[in-house]
Design a protein around this motif. Structure first.
Motif, PDB file in Angstrom:
ATOM      1  N   GLU A 131     -20.782  87.936 -55.080  1.00 47.93           N
ATOM      2  CA  GLU A 131     -19.744  88.161 -54.079  1.00 47.93           C
ATOM      3  C   GLU A 131     -19.522  89.650 -53.853  1.00 47.93           C
ATOM      4  O   GLU A 131     -19.469  90.439 -54.796  1.00 47.93           O
ATOM      5  N   ALA A 132     -19.386  90.038 -52.600  1.00 48.19           N
ATOM      6  CA  ALA A 132     -19.047  91.411 -52.225  1.00 48.19           C
ATOM      7  C   ALA A 132     -18.124  91.360 -51.024  1.00 48.19           C
ATOM      8  O   ALA A 132     -18.410  90.663 -50.044  1.00 48.19           O
ATOM      9  N   ASN A 133     -17.015  92.039 -51.107  1.00 45.94           N
ATOM     10  CA  ASN A 133     -16.059  92.115 -50.000  1.00 45.94           C
ATOM     11  C   ASN A 133     -15.675  90.733 -49.468  1.00 45.94           C
ATOM     12  O   ASN A 133     -15.565  90.511 -48.267  1.00 45.94           O
ATOM     13  N   GLY A 134     -15.478  89.806 -50.401  1.00 47.53           N
ATOM     14  CA  GLY A 134     -14.920  88.508 -50.053  1.00 47.53           C
ATOM     15  C   GLY A 134     -15.900  87.411 -49.721  1.00 47.53           C
ATOM     16  O   GLY A 134     -15.501  86.262 -49.586  1.00 47.53           O
ATOM     17  N   LEU A 135     -17.203  87.752 -49.574  1.00 47.83           N
ATOM     18  CA  LEU A 135     -18.184  86.736 -49.209  1.00 47.83           C
ATOM     19  C   LEU A 135     -19.479  86.953 -49.981  1.00 47.83           C
ATOM     20  O   LEU A 135     -19.712  88.042 -50.523  1.00 47.83           O
ATOM     21  N   PRO A 136     -20.351  85.940 -50.030  1.00 51.41           N
ATOM     22  CA  PRO A 136     -21.624  86.099 -50.742  1.00 51.41           C
ATOM     23  C   PRO A 136     -22.491  87.191 -50.127  1.00 51.41           C
ATOM     24  O   PRO A 136     -22.502  87.396 -48.909  1.00 51.41           O
ATOM     25  N   ALA A 137     -23.214  87.887 -50.986  1.00 53.18           N
ATOM     26  CA  ALA A 137     -24.151  88.922 -50.557  1.00 53.18           C
ATOM     27  C   ALA A 137     -25.407  88.800 -51.407  1.00 53.18           C
ATOM     28  O   ALA A 137     -25.365  88.305 -52.535  1.00 53.18           O
ATOM     29  N   VAL A 138     -26.534  89.249 -50.870  1.00 54.42           N
ATOM     30  CA  VAL A 138     -27.786  89.220 -51.624  1.00 54.42           C
ATOM     31  C   VAL A 138     -28.031  90.603 -52.214  1.00 54.42           C
ATOM     32  O   VAL A 138     -27.878  91.625 -51.543  1.00 54.42           O
ATOM     33  N   LEU A 139     -28.368  90.626 -53.501  1.00 53.64           N
ATOM     34  CA  LEU A 139     -28.633  91.879 -54.207  1.00 53.64           C
ATOM     35  C   LEU A 139     -30.123  91.990 -54.472  1.00 53.64           C
ATOM     36  O   LEU A 139     -30.747  91.036 -54.935  1.00 53.64           O
ATOM     37  N   GLY A 140     -30.694  93.157 -54.202  1.00 50.74           N
ATOM     38  CA  GLY A 140     -32.096  93.415 -54.485  1.00 50.74           C
ATOM     39  C   GLY A 140     -32.226  94.391 -55.634  1.00 50.74           C
ATOM     40  O   GLY A 140     -31.665  95.487 -55.590  1.00 50.74           O
ATOM     41  N   ARG A 156     -32.275  98.692 -61.573  1.00 51.31           N
ATOM     42  CA  ARG A 156     -31.553  99.406 -60.530  1.00 51.31           C
ATOM     43  C   ARG A 156     -31.306  98.506 -59.324  1.00 51.31           C
ATOM     44  O   ARG A 156     -32.202  97.834 -58.839  1.00 51.31           O
ATOM     45  N   LEU A 157     -30.067  98.531 -58.861  1.00 54.54           N
ATOM     46  CA  LEU A 157     -29.719  97.855 -57.624  1.00 54.54           C
ATOM     47  C   LEU A 157     -30.144  98.752 -56.468  1.00 54.54           C
ATOM     48  O   LEU A 157     -29.647  99.866 -56.323  1.00 54.54           O
ATOM     49  N   THR A 158     -31.087  98.301 -55.665  1.00 54.14           N
ATOM     50  CA  THR A 158     -31.635  99.137 -54.600  1.00 54.14           C
ATOM     51  C   THR A 158     -31.265  98.664 -53.201  1.00 54.14           C
ATOM     52  O   THR A 158     -31.534  99.373 -52.229  1.00 54.14           O
ATOM     53  N   SER A 159     -30.648  97.483 -53.090  1.00 46.40           N
ATOM     54  CA  SER A 159     -30.210  97.030 -51.774  1.00 46.40           C
ATOM     55  C   SER A 159     -29.144  95.961 -51.928  1.00 46.40           C
ATOM     56  O   SER A 159     -29.095  95.236 -52.933  1.00 46.40           O
ATOM     57  N   LEU A 160     -28.290  95.880 -50.942  1.00 45.53           N
ATOM     58  CA  LEU A 160     -27.283  94.822 -50.871  1.00 45.53           C
ATOM     59  C   LEU A 160     -27.172  94.428 -49.402  1.00 45.53           C
ATOM     60  O   LEU A 160     -26.983  95.288 -48.537  1.00 45.53           O
ATOM     61  N   GLY A 161     -27.330  93.145 -49.124  1.00 45.07           N
ATOM     62  CA  GLY A 161     -27.279  92.663 -47.753  1.00 45.07           C
ATOM     63  C   GLY A 161     -26.207  91.615 -47.569  1.00 45.07           C
ATOM     64  O   GLY A 161     -25.913  90.829 -48.467  1.00 45.07           O
ATOM     65  N   GLY A 197     -25.126  81.191 -34.746  1.00 47.82           N
ATOM     66  CA  GLY A 197     -25.966  81.688 -35.832  1.00 47.82           C
ATOM     67  C   GLY A 197     -25.528  83.027 -36.374  1.00 47.82           C
ATOM     68  O   GLY A 197     -24.391  83.468 -36.158  1.00 47.82           O
ATOM     69  N   VAL A 198     -26.421  83.699 -37.083  1.00 50.29           N
ATOM     70  CA  VAL A 198     -26.122  84.990 -37.697  1.00 50.29           C
ATOM     71  C   VAL A 198     -25.987  86.051 -36.594  1.00 50.29           C
ATOM     72  O   VAL A 198     -26.919  86.274 -35.816  1.00 50.29           O
ATOM     73  N   THR A 199     -24.831  86.683 -36.524  1.00 50.85           N
ATOM     74  CA  THR A 199     -24.575  87.671 -35.476  1.00 50.85           C
ATOM     75  C   THR A 199     -24.820  89.102 -35.936  1.00 50.85           C
ATOM     76  O   THR A 199     -25.147  89.961 -35.128  1.00 50.85           O
ATOM     77  N   THR A 200     -24.658  89.348 -37.234  1.00 49.37           N
ATOM     78  CA  THR A 200     -24.812  90.691 -37.767  1.00 49.37           C
ATOM     79  C   THR A 200     -25.417  90.625 -39.151  1.00 49.37           C
ATOM     80  O   THR A 200     -25.053  89.763 -39.960  1.00 49.37           O
ATOM     81  N   VAL A 201     -26.348  91.525 -39.423  1.00 50.43           N
ATOM     82  CA  VAL A 201     -26.905  91.701 -40.758  1.00 50.43           C
ATOM     83  C   VAL A 201     -26.659  93.146 -41.150  1.00 50.43           C
ATOM     84  O   VAL A 201     -26.981  94.066 -40.389  1.00 50.43           O
ATOM     85  N   ARG A 202     -26.059  93.353 -42.316  1.00 54.62           N
ATOM     86  CA  ARG A 202     -25.817  94.703 -42.818  1.00 54.62           C
ATOM     87  C   ARG A 202     -26.581  94.885 -44.125  1.00 54.62           C
ATOM     88  O   ARG A 202     -26.454  94.048 -45.028  1.00 54.62           O
TER      89      ARG A 202
END
Length: 301
Positions: free
Chosen positions: A243-252, A257-262, A270-275
């Motif tokens: 969880e990140a900022n209230g909702l599920p997020a994918v960690l790479g 080392r954590l090198t990405s978070l989406g 459908g999906v309107t935004t990908v960060r």
């Protein structure tokens, strides 16, 4: 209870306030530490109400930081995204309702950047901490009428541009798993079916690592970009969901080392935004609170 112990009872709330004001976990922690120094330097008996006193001190410290941060962000390489915070442990307060999750979402925190520092303070103090307009005026050293105007102006900017409310976390997690599975498989047809026609992909590398400097717009462009991005990660990256900022997020993860978070936003089509956050400076706070998965995910979803 001594002064240090007393301050610790307020620390989590102060961090929540500072993060909402600044959009940066690292800067929020620095601001809270500065507030502690002010607290430690105050004369015994000088502070009748520690909570309101600390809120005022911290808010004004954040206002000063926002003024200089705005100039830095104008020169920021590529897209600026808010720094992620783990919310499953209550770091930003309760996340039981959609409104609470939406208030600390990447979408809303990004929109907050459009507000002036006083507008941002008024919105945060009223919406997140239930301050009255009179109390906000006391914090900002302005009239009650001015505080009311600051709040309404800031709130109007947000509500005019706020996207669809965030979905239920369980629904978001299911959609995220399907999205990851399609992207990891390079299945353009499946990926395109999950994306809205005008989907936008934002990537924040901060000039430190490779990332798209401009948004990737449109279903076809976004699908190809995301499939190519995952293809580059094949074999060297482990993925996990948290969880990140209230909702599920994918960690790479690459090694330890954590090198990405989406994270994704979803709408009716459908999906309107990908960060995608890749700036290592912005991932350090989140990484410190998580462990990488022990095994790579051979299948996602």
């Amino acid at each position: 209870m001594d002064a240090a112990q007393e301050f610790e009872t307020h620390r989590r709330r102060l961090f929540s306030l500072a993060y909402r004001m600044l959009g940066s976990a690292a800067e929020a922690e620095d601001a809270v530490q500065d507030a502690y120094l002010r607290w430690h330097g105050a004369q015994p008996g000088q502070i009748a109400a520690p909570g309101p006193w600390l809120n005022k001190v911290l808010t004004n410290l954040c206002l000063n930081r926002l003024t200089s941060a705005r100039a830095r962000r104008e020169e920021y390489p590529g897209t600026w995204l808010p720094e992620p915070v783990a919310t499953g442990d209550g770091a930003l307060g309760p996340m039981e309702h959609a409104e609470q999750r939406e208030a600390v979402s990447f979408a809303v925190l990004t929109l907050m950047e459009r507000l002036t520092p006083p507008e941002r303070a008024a919105v945060v103090l009223r919406d997140a901490f239930a301050y009255s307009h009179r109390e906000i005026a006391g914090v900002l050293d302005c009239t009650e009428a001015a505080a009311r105007q600051l709040y309404h102006r800031g709130h109007r900017h947000l509500t005019d541009d706020t996207p669809q409310p965030a979905p239920d976390p369980a629904q978001n997690a299911a959609l995220l798993q399907r999205f990851l599975s399609a992207a990891a498989d390079g299945a353009l047809d499946r990926l395109e079916q999950l994306l809205a026609e005008q989907v936008v992909v934002w990537a924040d590398g901060g000039g430190k690592v490779r990332a798209a400097l401009r948004p990737v717009v449109g279903r076809d462009n976004a699908a190809r970009f995301l499939a190519g991005l995952f293809a580059r990660f094949t074999g060297g990256v482990r993925f996990s969901v948290a969880e990140a900022n209230g909702l599920p997020a994918v960690l790479g993860w690459e090694g330890d080392r954590l090198t990405s978070l989406g994270a994704i936003d979803a709408g009716p089509d459908g999906v309107t935004t990908v960060r995608i956050l890749r700036n290592p400076d912005k991932l350090a706070h989140y990484e410190a609170r998580h462990r990488p998965p022990l095994q790579p995910l051979s299948q996602i979803g």
